[in-house]
Design an enzyme around this catalytic site. Structure first.
Site, PDB file in Angstrom:
ATOM      1  N   ARG A 258       0.837  -1.206   0.000  1.00  0.00           N
ATOM      2  CA  ARG A 258       0.000   0.000   0.000  1.00  0.00           C
ATOM      3  C   ARG A 258       0.866   1.247   0.000  1.00  0.00           C
ATOM      4  O   ARG A 258       1.826   1.347   0.742  1.00  0.00           O
ATOM      5  CB  ARG A 258      -0.922   0.012   1.225  1.00  0.00           C
ATOM      6  CG  ARG A 258      -1.855  -1.188   1.232  1.00  0.00           C
ATOM      7  CD  ARG A 258      -2.862  -1.146   2.360  1.00  0.00           C
ATOM      8  NE  ARG A 258      -3.656  -2.374   2.347  1.00  0.00           N
ATOM      9  CZ  ARG A 258      -4.625  -2.663   3.217  1.00  0.00           C
ATOM     10  NH1 ARG A 258      -4.927  -1.783   4.183  1.00  0.00           N
ATOM     11  NH2 ARG A 258      -5.284  -3.783   3.126  1.00  0.00           N
ATOM     12  N   ARG A 273       2.392   0.623  10.445  1.00  0.00           N
ATOM     13  CA  ARG A 273       1.871   0.965   9.127  1.00  0.00           C
ATOM     14  C   ARG A 273       3.018   1.078   8.130  1.00  0.00           C
ATOM     15  O   ARG A 273       3.718   2.072   8.091  1.00  0.00           O
ATOM     16  CB  ARG A 273       1.117   2.299   9.206  1.00  0.00           C
ATOM     17  CG  ARG A 273       0.340   2.664   7.956  1.00  0.00           C
ATOM     18  CD  ARG A 273      -0.285   4.043   8.063  1.00  0.00           C
ATOM     19  NE  ARG A 273      -1.328   4.120   9.077  1.00  0.00           N
ATOM     20  CZ  ARG A 273      -2.605   3.767   8.867  1.00  0.00           C
ATOM     21  NH1 ARG A 273      -2.976   3.361   7.690  1.00  0.00           N
ATOM     22  NH2 ARG A 273      -3.485   3.838   9.843  1.00  0.00           N
ATOM     23  N   GLU A 345      -5.805  -2.167  15.279  1.00  0.00           N
ATOM     24  CA  GLU A 345      -6.733  -2.856  14.382  1.00  0.00           C
ATOM     25  C   GLU A 345      -5.999  -4.016  13.705  1.00  0.00           C
ATOM     26  O   GLU A 345      -5.114  -3.810  12.879  1.00  0.00           O
ATOM     27  CB  GLU A 345      -7.255  -1.863  13.337  1.00  0.00           C
ATOM     28  CG  GLU A 345      -8.287  -2.475  12.413  1.00  0.00           C
ATOM     29  CD  GLU A 345      -8.669  -1.524  11.270  1.00  0.00           C
ATOM     30  OE1 GLU A 345      -8.704  -0.291  11.509  1.00  0.00           O
ATOM     31  OE2 GLU A 345      -8.901  -2.009  10.154  1.00  0.00           O
ATOM     32  N   SER A 348     -10.434  -6.510   9.988  1.00  0.00           N
ATOM     33  CA  SER A 348     -11.657  -5.809   9.626  1.00  0.00           C
ATOM     34  C   SER A 348     -12.457  -6.811   8.802  1.00  0.00           C
ATOM     35  O   SER A 348     -11.988  -7.262   7.767  1.00  0.00           O
ATOM     36  CB  SER A 348     -11.325  -4.563   8.815  1.00  0.00           C
ATOM     37  OG  SER A 348     -12.489  -3.788   8.649  1.00  0.00           O
ATOM     38  N   ARG A 387       0.828  -6.115  13.096  1.00  0.00           N
ATOM     39  CA  ARG A 387       0.180  -5.646  14.325  1.00  0.00           C
ATOM     40  C   ARG A 387       0.027  -6.763  15.347  1.00  0.00           C
ATOM     41  O   ARG A 387       0.097  -6.510  16.555  1.00  0.00           O
ATOM     42  CB  ARG A 387      -1.168  -5.023  13.991  1.00  0.00           C
ATOM     43  CG  ARG A 387      -0.932  -3.774  13.148  1.00  0.00           C
ATOM     44  CD  ARG A 387      -2.179  -3.063  12.777  1.00  0.00           C
ATOM     45  NE  ARG A 387      -1.855  -1.933  11.900  1.00  0.00           N
ATOM     46  CZ  ARG A 387      -2.758  -1.159  11.347  1.00  0.00           C
ATOM     47  NH1 ARG A 387      -4.045  -1.398  11.569  1.00  0.00           N
ATOM     48  NH2 ARG A 387      -2.394  -0.164  10.581  1.00  0.00           N
TER      49      ARG A 387
END
Length: 421
Positions: A258, A273, A345, A348, A387
């Site tokens: 990303r 991230r 997080e 999801s 994470r």
RNA sequence: GGAGGGGUGGCCGAGUGGACGAUGGCGGCGGUCUUGAAAACCGUUUUCGCCUUUGGCGAACGUGGGUUCGAAUCCCACCCCCUCCGCCA
């Protein structure tokens, strides 16, 4: 993608959905384009019918009247120009439709942003430390298992290197999760390409709207997957699955890429991230009637990873304003990280209803002889690696600076403790 | 990357300018026959779109263009598969 017929017949539903998301779209323009497109289509098809009929007759005639042929040539020219115009309108219309988000499910709480999300449950107690727990970036450097400087040297900011037991721990986590989901939760493992064609990105809805978050190979027009959801969504593109195929449950490990070019400087500390990260992804194709239950089941499958690792977490339902573009309903799972003092997080899980299936033209036949329908698609992390790695390091750190390896990972790592080497 | 061969309905496979959404076979579904099954026989069996929707029309033979009154069929470009050669983890 939404069904154009829904927009035609009930634009108010779509307007309200957009409003709940805090989004907007040129619905009137879409309706106008659609109307014009259909009008020209009718005109063209009438002309084609006439040409077909005359051509058939001409084929049977011995002497072909030049006047008739001349007439047909003129009709042919008119058809060509209509075709061009219809193609143009169709492309414009499609582009608009591809930029319209999914409609939130009726039971999704209405809200503006993440502050309006609702915690639905939590599990586990944050551990009490007799010392001040360190954030993972300090732990990682002290233990020699995360090398930030060399990551930046090789690839720039937001890249890092895992070393020794750090790399091994990540690999063990991946294997542990894949084994859990395949052996105990009934998912079939898939190893997909990490680069895909443009139409796959359209199918999953990363394109056309979110191109700026993707890495792209210009020469061959290949796109680096930002999540395994992309190849999995396209696994059955342009297929009609035979009766009895559903539900399909897939799990895939991929690296994810990303650009994350927004928020430069945000979340730059540590490995939370990055531009490249690993993830184990859960994916389902279900009958529309079964997708609600399937989502709950998927969330539980992802939670199971947290429980087995014995790390406290909470489950949050996203409000309408925080829903992803393709999602009708989503739950996030957040793990507690005591070192950086954050809920991270790690998953999801979303029910995308028929939104992606329509884009990817994936269908199924409910019964023999029955017409094809769009299935519902669901995706969820199970879980996102860096994470979880953070949570393991921070939750399992000891007063002497070492990190205990969680019980279920020991067979994969071959050691109980990670110490500075 | 080079040379040659090939892409047609769920599958196999015919079709080289007009009645072809497409012969035939296999598979699937329904039926006749049978105590039941098999065999045999009969029928049926793609998807999408538009419309004034018990129906009518249009589109699709790898993809995109072109020629033609008319293209699965002729021309051009590209993609994919197979065989051989080269290269390579």
């Amino acid at each position: 993608m939404l069904d154009i017929k829904l927009i035609r017949d009930d634009p108010e539903v779509v307007r309200q959905a957009l409003e709940k998301r805090g989004d907007s779209a040129p619905l009137d323009e879409i309706l106008r384009l659609d109307e014009r497109w259909r009008q020209l289509l009718r005109e063209m098809e009438t002309l084609r019918a006439e040409r077909n009929e005359v051509s058939k007759r001409l084929g049977r005639m011995a002497d072909k009247p030049p006047q008739l042929i001349a007439d047909m040539r003129r009709i042919g020219e008119r058809i060509s120009s209509l075709e061009a115009e219809i193609g143009q309108l169709g492309a414009e219309l499609e582009d608009h439709l591809l930029r319209l988000p999914n409609i939130p499910a009726a039971d999704v709480p209405v809200g503006n942003d993440e502050r309006d999300n609702i915690e639905v449950r939590s599990w586990g107690q944050p551990r009490h430390f007799s010392f001040t727990p360190l954030p993972h970036w300090e732990l990682g450097e002290r233990l020699g298992i995360i090398d930030f400087q060399r990551g930046v040297k090789l690839s720039g900011s937001r890249f890092y290197i895992l070393r020794g037991l750090g790399a091994h721990l990540q690999r063990g986590l991946i294997a542990f999760m894949l084994d859990l989901h395949t052996n105990e939760h009934g998912y079939t493992e898939i190893y997909p390409p990490f680069m895909v064609k443009r139409e796959c990105m359209v199918g999953s809805s990363n394109l056309p709207k979110f191109a700026d978050n993707l890495y792209h190979d210009e020469e061959d027009d290949l796109w680096f997957v930002p999540t395994a959801e992309v190849p999995l969504t396209n696994l059955h593109r342009d297929e009609i699955l035979p009766p009895g195929s559903l539900p399909l449950h897939y799990v895939a490990y991929t690296a994810c890429f990303r650009r994350e070019k927004m928020a430069a400087g945000k979340d730059t500390r540590g490995i939370k991230r990055g531009h490249q990260f690993d993830k184990v992804e859960l994916y389902k194709f279900t009958e529309p009637e079964a997708s609600d239950d399937a989502l709950d089941r998927m969330v539980k499958d992802a939670e199971d990873v947290c429980r087995r690792l014995d790390i406290p977490y909470r489950v949050v339902q996203l409000c309408t304003g925080d829903l992803g573009f393709a999602s009708a309903k989503s739950f996030d799972i957040e793990m507690w990280a005591p070192g950086c003092g954050e809920w991270l997080e790690v998953s999801s899980c979303s029910n995308c209803s028929d939104f992606q299936a329509r884009r990817a033209n994936s269908r199924y036949r409910p019964k023999p002889q029955a017409g094809p329908r769009f299935p519902h698609t669901l995706n969820g992390s199970g879980l996102a690696l860096p994470r979880v790695l953070i949570s393991v390091l921070e939750n399992y750190q000891q007063a002497d600076g070492s990190v205990t390896v969680p019980e279920p990972l020991r067979p994969y790592i071959g050691t109980e403790t990670i110490r500075a080497s």
